[in-house]
Design a protein around this motif. Structure first.
Motif, PDB file in Angstrom:
ATOM      1  N   ILE A  65       0.862  -1.181   0.000  1.00 54.16           N
ATOM      2  CA  ILE A  65       0.000   0.000   0.000  1.00 54.16           C
ATOM      3  C   ILE A  65       0.898   1.230   0.000  1.00 54.16           C
ATOM      4  N   LYS A  66       0.526   2.223  -0.785  1.00 52.90           N
ATOM      5  CA  LYS A  66       1.330   3.449  -0.809  1.00 52.90           C
ATOM      6  C   LYS A  66       0.426   4.664  -0.889  1.00 52.90           C
ATOM      7  N   ASP A  67       0.965   5.771  -0.429  1.00 55.21           N
ATOM      8  CA  ASP A  67       0.370   7.070  -0.698  1.00 55.21           C
ATOM      9  C   ASP A  67       1.461   7.891  -1.377  1.00 55.21           C
ATOM     10  N   ILE A  68       1.188   9.101  -1.716  1.00 54.00           N
ATOM     11  CA  ILE A  68       2.148   9.913  -2.466  1.00 54.00           C
ATOM     12  C   ILE A  68       3.450  10.113  -1.697  1.00 54.00           C
ATOM     13  N   ILE A  87       5.204  -8.292  -6.533  1.00 53.69           N
ATOM     14  CA  ILE A  87       4.294  -7.809  -5.504  1.00 53.69           C
ATOM     15  C   ILE A  87       3.702  -6.482  -5.993  1.00 53.69           C
ATOM     16  N   PRO A  88       2.402  -6.473  -6.276  1.00 58.87           N
ATOM     17  CA  PRO A  88       1.789  -5.231  -6.761  1.00 58.87           C
ATOM     18  C   PRO A  88       1.647  -4.195  -5.667  1.00 58.87           C
ATOM     19  N   CYS A  89       1.321  -2.998  -6.082  1.00 57.63           N
ATOM     20  CA  CYS A  89       1.188  -1.877  -5.170  1.00 57.63           C
ATOM     21  C   CYS A  89      -0.128  -1.158  -5.476  1.00 57.63           C
ATOM     22  N   ILE A  90      -0.866  -0.816  -4.435  1.00 56.41           N
ATOM     23  CA  ILE A  90      -2.105  -0.065  -4.627  1.00 56.41           C
ATOM     24  C   ILE A  90      -1.999   1.277  -3.909  1.00 56.41           C
ATOM     25  N   ASP A  91      -2.762   2.243  -4.403  1.00 57.06           N
ATOM     26  CA  ASP A  91      -2.787   3.562  -3.789  1.00 57.06           C
ATOM     27  C   ASP A  91      -3.742   3.584  -2.612  1.00 57.06           C
ATOM     28  N   LEU A  92      -3.315   4.203  -1.532  1.00 57.10           N
ATOM     29  CA  LEU A  92      -4.135   4.356  -0.347  1.00 57.10           C
ATOM     30  C   LEU A  92      -5.291   5.307  -0.609  1.00 57.10           C
ATOM     31  N   GLU A  93      -5.054   6.290  -1.433  1.00 53.19           N
ATOM     32  CA  GLU A  93      -6.058   7.338  -1.656  1.00 53.19           C
ATOM     33  C   GLU A  93      -7.122   6.898  -2.617  1.00 53.19           C
TER      34      GLU A  93
END
Length: 93
Positions: A65-68, A87-93
């Motif tokens: 999980i990531k944010d800016i 490993i994929p990454c999704i946006d928190l926002e």
């Protein structure tokens, strides 16, 4: 469920159960899967090398999980995890 880091002193607020275990995360997951071989697990994390360590376990799906702010600070890590461990990454926002 929330599995705190061993050095974590306070936990985030939320509607989840805190997992209390003397095991490190990777060992906890492996033990759980040995006891529950028909189960699959999805693990979400912000920045954790523990996910890299369990990335080869077929019953585990991993997502960062990531944010800016995290992405700007750890862009190379997210790229490394996706490229080398899928490993994929999704946006928190």
């Amino acid at each position: 469920y929330y599995y705190p880091h061993p050095r974590e002193e306070s936990y985030p607020n939320g509607e989840f159960k805190i997992i209390e275990s003397p095991l490190i995360f990777e060992d906890f997951i492996l033990q759980y899967l040995m006891e529950n071989p028909k189960n699959n697990i999805e693990v979400y994390s912000f920045i954790s090398s523990a996910l890299l360590n369990i990335s080869c376990v077929s019953q585990v799906s991993l997502i960062y999980i990531k944010d800016i702010d995290l992405f700007e600070k750890y862009e190379e890590f997210y790229f490394f995890a996706k490229t080398n461990f899928n490993i994929p990454c999704i946006d928190l926002e």
